[in-house]
Design a protein around this motif. Structure first.
Motif, PDB file in Angstrom:
ATOM      1  N   LYS A 235       0.833  -1.211   0.000  1.00 27.44           N
ATOM      2  CA  LYS A 235       0.000   0.000   0.000  1.00 27.44           C
ATOM      3  C   LYS A 235       0.862   1.252   0.000  1.00 27.44           C
ATOM      4  N   ASP A 236       1.882   1.289   0.862  1.00 29.96           N
ATOM      5  CA  ASP A 236       2.725   2.480   0.965  1.00 29.96           C
ATOM      6  C   ASP A 236       3.502   2.727  -0.327  1.00 29.96           C
ATOM      7  N   LEU A 237       4.002   1.667  -0.930  1.00 30.16           N
ATOM      8  CA  LEU A 237       4.759   1.827  -2.174  1.00 30.16           C
ATOM      9  C   LEU A 237       3.856   2.363  -3.281  1.00 30.16           C
ATOM     10  N   ILE A 238       2.698   1.760  -3.458  1.00 28.36           N
ATOM     11  CA  ILE A 238       1.793   2.182  -4.527  1.00 28.36           C
ATOM     12  C   ILE A 238       1.389   3.642  -4.346  1.00 28.36           C
ATOM     13  N   GLU A 239       1.002   4.009  -3.121  1.00 32.99           N
ATOM     14  CA  GLU A 239       0.518   5.364  -2.900  1.00 32.99           C
ATOM     15  C   GLU A 239       1.633   6.394  -2.964  1.00 32.99           C
ATOM     16  N   SER A 240       2.868   5.987  -2.680  1.00 33.58           N
ATOM     17  CA  SER A 240       3.984   6.927  -2.829  1.00 33.58           C
ATOM     18  C   SER A 240       4.222   7.282  -4.293  1.00 33.58           C
ATOM     19  N   LEU A 241       3.737   6.434  -5.183  1.00 33.57           N
ATOM     20  CA  LEU A 241       3.914   6.660  -6.618  1.00 33.57           C
ATOM     21  C   LEU A 241       2.705   7.335  -7.266  1.00 33.57           C
ATOM     22  N   GLY A 242       1.604   7.469  -6.496  1.00 37.60           N
ATOM     23  CA  GLY A 242       0.456   8.213  -7.027  1.00 37.60           C
ATOM     24  C   GLY A 242      -0.905   7.620  -6.758  1.00 37.60           C
ATOM     25  N   PRO A 243      -1.203   6.402  -7.220  1.00 40.13           N
ATOM     26  CA  PRO A 243      -2.574   5.888  -7.108  1.00 40.13           C
ATOM     27  C   PRO A 243      -3.024   5.677  -5.666  1.00 40.13           C
ATOM     28  N   PRO A 244      -4.260   6.052  -5.326  1.00 36.91           N
ATOM     29  CA  PRO A 244      -4.813   5.742  -4.012  1.00 36.91           C
ATOM     30  C   PRO A 244      -5.246   4.277  -3.952  1.00 36.91           C
ATOM     31  N   HIS A 245      -5.102   3.654  -2.794  1.00 40.05           N
ATOM     32  CA  HIS A 245      -5.345   2.209  -2.697  1.00 40.05           C
ATOM     33  C   HIS A 245      -6.772   1.773  -3.039  1.00 40.05           C
ATOM     34  N   PRO A 246      -7.849   2.594  -2.825  1.00 38.18           N
ATOM     35  CA  PRO A 246      -9.174   2.101  -3.200  1.00 38.18           C
ATOM     36  C   PRO A 246      -9.362   1.876  -4.700  1.00 38.18           C
ATOM     37  N   GLU A 247      -8.455   2.422  -5.511  1.00 37.78           N
ATOM     38  CA  GLU A 247      -8.548   2.220  -6.955  1.00 37.78           C
ATOM     39  C   GLU A 247      -7.783   0.967  -7.404  1.00 37.78           C
ATOM     40  N   VAL A 248      -7.152   0.278  -6.446  1.00 35.37           N
ATOM     41  CA  VAL A 248      -6.335  -0.904  -6.760  1.00 35.37           C
ATOM     42  C   VAL A 248      -7.116  -2.165  -6.418  1.00 35.37           C
ATOM     43  N   ASP A 249      -7.169  -3.109  -7.353  1.00 33.37           N
ATOM     44  CA  ASP A 249      -7.942  -4.328  -7.159  1.00 33.37           C
ATOM     45  C   ASP A 249      -7.064  -5.545  -6.899  1.00 33.37           C
TER      46      ASP A 249
END
Length: 252
Positions: free
Chosen positions: A40-54
């Protein structure tokens, strides 16, 4: 001297590219880790918010948001969609009749959602922490154009409308959550969100213009704010929007 650790490589798919800088969209790119961050932290540090990730796959294996990323790993990140990538889904299943909470900038969108019959909360003074808490505690989808709000850990379901036009935002949300079969148009007060009840002409006498009383015999009223609704010109425009949304069902 310890040799340098290899970077991770990442690939974001579909609508998640909307949150990336142009140079990283639709391609695999390297990224140097600081420590061993959670997914979660890696993805959000790059831009996308976690609720948009499946779905997230690390070296081919589906993982959760708490999985720790090691140097050299390859990470594939898939968006929420009606046809998700294979693997365990990270976003909880949608309720049969989803409910929403919207941030301050989406005041016109909330009226459209209520018009379609969806329980939708909105206030012009909701703080970020209140939005996240209401979304969690009341099991509501959070709609916001503030990415920071969507990244709060309490938020399980959320969406960032790409358009700034309320009608187009509505189309996005209907498509994103497959709402056409769930719509119950003109069943909820667009002003205060309460379910409407049918009313006889005698019940609304004195609360509607005389010309309306002469032309109409079917009314709805809000038991909370006492507003009265009838099938006038505004209703016809809204019905046209409902028909347009239904035509979108199944379209790409």
């Amino acid at each position: 001297m310890e040799p340098p650790k290899p970077p991770v490589t990442l690939r974001f798919h579909g609508a998640l590219n909307d949150f990336l800088p142009p140079a990283r969209r639709e391609q695999t790119f390297p990224h140097l880790l600081q420590g061993t961050p959670a997914v979660k932290d890696l993805i959000e540090s790059l831009g996308p918010p976690h609720p948009e990730v499946d779905v997230v796959r690390v070296d081919g294996e589906a993982v959760g948001f708490t999985h720790r990323i090691q140097p050299g790993a390859h990470v594939e990140v898939y968006p929420v969609s009606m046809d998700p990538a294979p693997g365990p889904r990270l976003v909880p299943p949608l309720q049969d009749m989803p409910r929403f909470v919207l941030d301050v900038g989406l005041g016109r969108l909330v009226g459209f959602l209520r018009m379609l019959g969806f329980d939708s909360l909105w206030r012009n003074d909701y703080a970020d922490e209140t939005l996240a808490r209401v979304s969690h505690d009341e099991d509501r989808v959070l709609l916001s154009r503030d990415i920071g709000v969507l990244k709060r850990g309490e938020v399980a379901r959320g969406y960032f409308p790409r358009s700034t036009d309320p009608a187009e935002q509505l189309v996005e949300v209907v498509r994103r959550y497959g709402l056409t079969s769930r719509m119950r148009p003109f069943s909820r007060c667009v002003a205060c969100n309460a379910p409407l009840t049918s009313a006889e002409p005698s019940e609304v006498a004195g609360r509607i213009p005389e010309r309306v009383a002469e032309r109409h015999s079917r009314f709805q009223q809000c038991p909370d704010c006492q507003r009265v609704y009838w099938a006038g010109t505004h209703h016809e425009r809204m019905q046209a929007l409902v028909d347009r949304l239904r035509e979108l069902e199944g379209s790409p």
